[in-house]
Design a protein around this motif. Structure first.
Motif, PDB file in Angstrom:
ATOM      1  N   TYR A 225      77.778  55.668  22.237  1.00  0.00           N
ATOM      2  CA  TYR A 225      78.783  55.228  23.213  1.00  0.00           C
ATOM      3  C   TYR A 225      79.878  56.257  23.456  1.00  0.00           C
ATOM      4  O   TYR A 225      80.573  56.192  24.463  1.00  0.00           O
ATOM      5  CB  TYR A 225      79.376  53.873  22.817  1.00  0.00           C
ATOM      6  N   TYR A 226      80.038  57.191  22.526  1.00  0.00           N
ATOM      7  CA  TYR A 226      81.030  58.243  22.771  1.00  0.00           C
ATOM      8  C   TYR A 226      80.664  58.987  24.045  1.00  0.00           C
ATOM      9  O   TYR A 226      81.499  59.275  24.886  1.00  0.00           O
ATOM     10  CB  TYR A 226      81.091  59.218  21.588  1.00  0.00           C
ATOM     11  N   TRP A 227      79.365  59.280  24.178  1.00  0.00           N
ATOM     12  CA  TRP A 227      78.867  60.016  25.328  1.00  0.00           C
ATOM     13  C   TRP A 227      78.970  59.188  26.615  1.00  0.00           C
ATOM     14  O   TRP A 227      79.461  59.666  27.631  1.00  0.00           O
ATOM     15  CB  TRP A 227      77.403  60.405  25.055  1.00  0.00           C
ATOM     16  N   PHE A 228      78.559  57.918  26.526  1.00  0.00           N
ATOM     17  CA  PHE A 228      78.596  57.093  27.737  1.00  0.00           C
ATOM     18  C   PHE A 228      80.025  56.822  28.200  1.00  0.00           C
ATOM     19  O   PHE A 228      80.284  56.715  29.397  1.00  0.00           O
ATOM     20  CB  PHE A 228      77.841  55.775  27.504  1.00  0.00           C
ATOM     21  N   GLN A 231      81.131  59.952  29.943  1.00  0.00           N
ATOM     22  CA  GLN A 231      80.461  60.032  31.240  1.00  0.00           C
ATOM     23  C   GLN A 231      81.106  59.087  32.248  1.00  0.00           C
ATOM     24  O   GLN A 231      81.245  59.420  33.413  1.00  0.00           O
ATOM     25  CB  GLN A 231      78.974  59.683  31.078  1.00  0.00           C
ATOM     26  N   ALA A 232      81.484  57.901  31.775  1.00  0.00           N
ATOM     27  CA  ALA A 232      82.079  56.918  32.680  1.00  0.00           C
ATOM     28  C   ALA A 232      83.486  57.342  33.112  1.00  0.00           C
ATOM     29  O   ALA A 232      83.955  56.944  34.177  1.00  0.00           O
ATOM     30  CB  ALA A 232      82.141  55.553  32.002  1.00  0.00           C
ATOM     31  N   LEU A 233      84.148  58.150  32.299  1.00  0.00           N
ATOM     32  CA  LEU A 233      85.515  58.545  32.640  1.00  0.00           C
ATOM     33  C   LEU A 233      85.510  59.926  33.299  1.00  0.00           C
ATOM     34  O   LEU A 233      85.113  60.065  34.435  1.00  0.00           O
ATOM     35  CB  LEU A 233      86.397  58.524  31.387  1.00  0.00           C
ATOM     36  N   THR A 234      85.867  60.961  32.555  1.00  0.00           N
ATOM     37  CA  THR A 234      86.067  62.277  33.186  1.00  0.00           C
ATOM     38  C   THR A 234      84.882  63.225  33.016  1.00  0.00           C
ATOM     39  O   THR A 234      84.826  64.250  33.676  1.00  0.00           O
ATOM     40  CB  THR A 234      87.279  62.966  32.547  1.00  0.00           C
ATOM     41  N   LYS A 235      83.962  62.931  32.098  1.00  0.00           N
ATOM     42  CA  LYS A 235      82.853  63.831  31.745  1.00  0.00           C
ATOM     43  C   LYS A 235      83.349  65.143  31.142  1.00  0.00           C
ATOM     44  O   LYS A 235      82.593  66.076  30.917  1.00  0.00           O
ATOM     45  CB  LYS A 235      81.976  64.158  32.956  1.00  0.00           C
ATOM     46  N   GLU A 236      84.651  65.193  30.865  1.00  0.00           N
ATOM     47  CA  GLU A 236      85.263  66.448  30.420  1.00  0.00           C
ATOM     48  C   GLU A 236      84.644  66.972  29.122  1.00  0.00           C
ATOM     49  O   GLU A 236      84.530  68.174  28.928  1.00  0.00           O
ATOM     50  CB  GLU A 236      86.765  66.214  30.213  1.00  0.00           C
ATOM     51  N   ASN A 305      75.968  46.827  29.065  1.00  0.00           N
ATOM     52  CA  ASN A 305      76.455  47.551  30.229  1.00  0.00           C
ATOM     53  C   ASN A 305      75.261  48.231  30.913  1.00  0.00           C
ATOM     54  O   ASN A 305      74.449  48.867  30.241  1.00  0.00           O
ATOM     55  CB  ASN A 305      77.457  48.598  29.747  1.00  0.00           C
ATOM     56  N   PRO A 306      75.114  48.079  32.232  1.00  0.00           N
ATOM     57  CA  PRO A 306      73.919  48.600  32.911  1.00  0.00           C
ATOM     58  C   PRO A 306      73.746  50.119  32.756  1.00  0.00           C
ATOM     59  O   PRO A 306      72.635  50.619  32.953  1.00  0.00           O
ATOM     60  CB  PRO A 306      74.152  48.221  34.369  1.00  0.00           C
ATOM     61  N   ALA A 307      74.787  50.857  32.390  1.00  0.00           N
ATOM     62  CA  ALA A 307      74.645  52.301  32.212  1.00  0.00           C
ATOM     63  C   ALA A 307      73.805  52.637  30.977  1.00  0.00           C
ATOM     64  O   ALA A 307      73.275  53.742  30.860  1.00  0.00           O
ATOM     65  CB  ALA A 307      76.018  52.959  32.099  1.00  0.00           C
ATOM     66  N   LEU A 308      73.678  51.690  30.042  1.00  0.00           N
ATOM     67  CA  LEU A 308      73.018  51.980  28.767  1.00  0.00           C
ATOM     68  C   LEU A 308      71.528  51.663  28.838  1.00  0.00           C
ATOM     69  O   LEU A 308      71.121  50.726  29.516  1.00  0.00           O
ATOM     70  CB  LEU A 308      73.641  51.124  27.647  1.00  0.00           C
ATOM     71  N   PRO A 309      70.691  52.423  28.106  1.00  0.00           N
ATOM     72  CA  PRO A 309      69.294  52.016  27.980  1.00  0.00           C
ATOM     73  C   PRO A 309      69.233  50.721  27.191  1.00  0.00           C
ATOM     74  O   PRO A 309      70.010  50.538  26.257  1.00  0.00           O
ATOM     75  CB  PRO A 309      68.651  53.163  27.194  1.00  0.00           C
ATOM     76  N   PRO A 310      68.307  49.804  27.555  1.00  0.00           N
ATOM     77  CA  PRO A 310      68.270  48.511  26.857  1.00  0.00           C
ATOM     78  C   PRO A 310      68.074  48.700  25.347  1.00  0.00           C
ATOM     79  O   PRO A 310      67.331  49.587  24.927  1.00  0.00           O
ATOM     80  CB  PRO A 310      67.066  47.805  27.467  1.00  0.00           C
TER      81      PRO A 310
END
Lengths: 339, 514
Positions: A225-228, A231-236, A305-310
């Motif tokens: 979830y750190y990565w997601f 990705q959802a915020l700044t992708k920085e 959350n739909p961004a995550l793989p099931p």
């Protein structure tokens, strides 16, 4: 000037002390309050407690810490512990407190909300969220054909100086605990020795991801979830990276259960149980789906959350969350020279 | 009549001596705790925890850090002090306070600034860099004060006898700076042993960061205590080394008259490069953290100013810091009184003991208090009382320096006169002693205030439930790499430290004027 200076300083300190004293006395003990020892992410727990207070009027105080130190702290406090509820990111610390006999039974209705694999068979605590182990890697430095096939590969000499992990954190120690439960002590010892030789130790998962992103090393072991979140915020801190899910029931595909439990020593059992029931309920689990924590909901049939793989697609190894041994892991990591 | 007064004075003196003794004994609780746990764990187990490769690594890291950082700080601190005090570089009036100002930036905020400017920064050299920019003022401050006070006549005589400027500097000026060098060097070395946040952020392991990691993994376990034991031993080695190097040489000016101000060296064509050198030092020390904070504040915009959160943290921080400042300054009085008014060996022991306590890193004190309170004083466990006790133990020496200087300037004759006129001890104390020492006590309190406001490790381990000080919030946000949200907390911590830094600067000027 000098005389004026010290008068101002003395006056200011006196005034501030007075203010502080009155401030302290106004926050007297409220019987409707519960105290949570919180090792979950501060912002996620805040979302939960705010919603809970709004619904029930029960106020919540939080002591923030790490899984293992808070778990060990509760044990050291024993029956004098001021805590009512204990929330963790991972299950080893829950097992620690459970084995010390310090948890009450969780209400049956609450347990019924959570599938079996996300709670111990004893019913002494309950899963509240889940997170998957992943390998985050820099796409520029590591072509797809050079990726590790298993977490165990990272002990090989060719990985020297190329990967990182937050060794002192409970997250990483939960992964080691799963390795220990799945493969036994000898394999774990050998792997930790390889890690000591190969790995660059970072402060925590966020720092591992950032280091992989800037190319300080090729990749690292973190939770998904750190990565997601990034990705959802700044992708920085993640735009040069991708995630590898090991799958195949590899030790590196371990899904860690975050836990919540009510302490036997608590004098506010009812309110504490209410809180657990709330976060396992649909409303509480929807915070995981709709909020920005990006952790997996585990209860009440709430989708991720739909961004995550099931979650079901991750092919995680099956490990009883109450069998994870934090103490042994700390000992093995100290022996390996990682702590 | 005379004997009655003397007896009364003796009685209050005895009382103060006992109080001072108790306070000093209390400062030994953490040290005693660590030693006793090491012994009670059994020699064998303890030896196993101490003689292992990881401890060797930490030892090498820590020694490397001290051996590299202290000389760099000395060269930088003394070099800058000499340029500012002794040359005609443009803006001499401005540079003086500027190189003291980095003291207002906590080391972990410096680390944050540098890491966000150079994200790949890590390891030993990163540690040296951050420690240098954070701590060099601890040499600069006394060096500048000494240079200001030095009698130029000696240097001029040496010149007249044919020595070149470099020889004069090495043979005349440098030896006079010996106290500044040793004192500042010791202070920096002790800071290096105790620092946690700054080094954790750049992935550099020292004993303090490792103890913290052990604490996170096992809450006051045997391994953490073993590391703490080694750390204490390191501190004692430093103290002994400094005491041996200090020797008994004499530094005061002999003879009557007042030293003139030294004539400044004319830089001529070197003016511009030297000026640029100072500007570069300024950019590296204050520039980087301030620029980064401003940059993050701009990126974060108005949404990082969560006023409810910031206000709560600010309130808690001010509350803890103010109460700690008052308690610590009050505690400093009896100890300072014994140190100033008595010439006995006992007074010397009290002073020496104070040095040892001041050298103990906060993490050792906190670790000891956690376990002591949980086992033997459960009523005090996790209360404000415990964290305040830790602050008092940690910062008593700072308060002591100020209070002692103030007390030393109170004419004893005034107190005696008041007592001879029939005033009781307490009345004399409040009417005479306290009044005359109030400025010193206020600056001592202010010093403790800032130290507490920016303290991290002991607060993390001991703070009462629900406490979120500025330093804790900053640490948690920057740990999640939410640098923008951490920026307001960094800014507030710096602003809170500015007045005391200014105070330090003016005090050092005053001391030089004596």
């Amino acid at each position: 000037m000098a005389a004026f200076g010290w008068k101002v300083v003395t006056g200011a300190i006196a005034a501030i002390t007075l203010l502080a004293a009155t401030g302290c006395s106004s926050s007297s003990k409220d019987d409707n309050n519960i105290l949570i020892y919180n090792a979950q992410h501060e912002d996620l727990t805040k979302e939960w407690t705010d919603a809970f207070t709004k619904e029930t009027g029960i106020k919540v105080t939080v002591r923030q810490g790490g899984d293992t130190d808070l778990g060990n702290q509760i044990i050291a406090e024993g029956k004098n512990s001021p805590a009512d509820v204990f929330l963790t990111e991972n299950s080893p610390a829950m097992a620690l407190v459970e084995n010390a006999g310090l948890f009450s039974d969780v209400d049956k209705d609450t347990l019924a909300l959570v599938p079996e694999q996300f709670r111990p068979s004893t019913g002494k605590w309950v899963g509240i969220a889940a997170r998957s182990t992943v390998f985050v890697y820099n796409t520029g430095k590591l072509p797809a054909d050079q990726l590790p096939h298993s977490l165990l590969d990272l002990q090989q000499p060719q990985w020297k100086g190329r990967w990182s992990a937050g060794a002192s954190g409970a997250d990483f120690q939960a992964i080691v605990a799963a390795l220990l439960a799945q493969k036994g002590e000898d394999v774990t010892k050998a792997w930790l020795k390889g890690m000591k030789d190969n790995a660059i130790i970072s402060q925590n998962n966020t720092a591992v991801m950032k280091g992989a992103n800037t190319g300080q090393f090729d990749g690292g072991v973190i939770y998904h979830y750190y990565w997601f979140r990034d990705q959802a915020l700044t992708k920085e801190n993640s735009n040069n990276t991708k995630l590898l899910f090991f799958k195949n029931q590899d030790p590196g595909a371990f899904v860690s259960t975050s836990g919540g439990g009510v302490l036997k020593s608590s004098s506010k059992q009812e309110n504490a149980q209410k809180f657990l029931a709330f976060i396992a309920s649909q409303k509480g689990q929807e915070v995981l789906r709709d909020g920005d924590s990006m952790e997996y909901p585990v209860a009440a049939n709430v989708a991720a959350n739909p961004a995550l793989p099931p979650l079901a697609s991750l092919d995680a190894p099956k490990i009883d969350p109450s069998k994870l041994d934090a103490k042994k892991v700390t000992q093995l990591m100290t022996e390996a020279g990682l702590l | 009549m005379r004997t009655a007064v003397a007896a009364r004075a003796d009685r209050s003196g005895l009382l103060l001596t006992i109080v001072a003794l108790l306070l000093v004994a209390a400062t030994f609780v953490p040290l005693g705790y660590i030693v006793s746990t090491l012994l009670s764990n059994g020699i064998h187990d303890t030896a196993q925890l101490i003689f292992r490769p990881r401890v060797g690594e930490l030892l090498r890291n820590t020694v490397d850090l001290v051996v590299l950082t202290v000389p760099v700080c000395l060269v930088l601190g003394i070099g800058l002090a000499w340029i500012v005090e002794r040359t005609d570089v443009p803006g001499t009036g401005w540079w003086g306070p500027i190189f003291v100002a980095p003291l207002a930036v906590p080391a972990f905020v410096n680390s944050y600034g540098w890491v966000s400017a150079v994200p790949s920064l890590h390891g030993l050299w990163a540690g040296v860099l951050i420690a240098t920019v954070s701590y060099f003022p601890l040499v600069y401050l006394p060096a500048a004060a000494t240079l200001r006070r030095l009698d130029p006549a000696v240097e001029e005589s040496a010149r007249a006898l044919g020595s070149g400027p470099l020889t004069v500097f090495v043979r005349i000026v440098l030896p006079q700076l010996r106290l500044a060098i040793l004192g500042g060097g010791l202070l920096i070395a002790l800071h290096l042993l105790a620092e946690y946040g700054a080094f954790a952020m750049v992935r550099f392991d020292t004993f303090t960061t490792a103890i913290f990691e052990q604490y996170q993994s096992s809450f006051a376990g045997a391994a953490g205590n073993a590391l703490a034991g080694v750390l204490v031993a390191l501190c004692l080695v430093l103290l002994a080394g400094e005491a041996a190097a200090r020797g008994n040489a004499r530094y005061a000016r002999i003879g009557s008259g007042v030293p003139r101000a030294a004539t400044r060296v004319r830089l001529g064509f070197n003016k511009i490069p030297v000026f640029l050198l100072l500007a570069a030092a300024l950019a590296g020390t204050l520039g980087v953290p301030l620029w980064c904070i401003v940059r993050w504040l701009r990126i974060g915009g108005s949404k990082v100013w969560d006023m409810a959160d910031i206000g709560q943290s600010l309130g808690q921080t001010i509350g803890l810091a103010a109460v700690a400042a008052v308690i610590t300054t009050v505690c400093a009085f009896p100890v300072a009184w014994v140190a100033v008014r008595s010439t006995s060996r006992f007074a010397r022991i009290i002073e020496g003991a104070n040095y040892i306590t001041s050298s103990l890193p906060g993490i050792v004190i906190a670790l000891a208090l956690v376990t002591v309170s949980i086992r033997w004083l459960p009523a005090l466990y996790q209360t404000a009382a415990t964290v305040l006790a830790a602050y008092t133990l940690m910062f008593l020496p700072r308060a002591l320096v100020g209070v002692r200087a103030g007390l030393a300037q109170v004419p004893v004759g005034l107190e005696e006169m008041s007592q001879a006129l029939g005033k009781s001890g307490p009345v004399t104390f409040f009417r005479i002693t306290l009044r005359l020492t109030a400025p010193a006590a206020a600056s001592a309190a202010a010093m403790v205030f800032v130290a507490v406001a920016t303290e991290l490790t002991a607060t993390l381990l001991l703070a009462p439930n629900g406490t979120r000080t500025l330093a804790m919030r900053f640490w948690s946000l920057s740990g999640e790499l939410d640098y923008a949200a951490a920026a307001p907390y960094a800014l507030i911590m710096i602003i809170a430290s500015v007045p005391v830094t200014y105070l330090l600067f003016t005090q050092s000027r005053k001391a030089a004027g004596v």
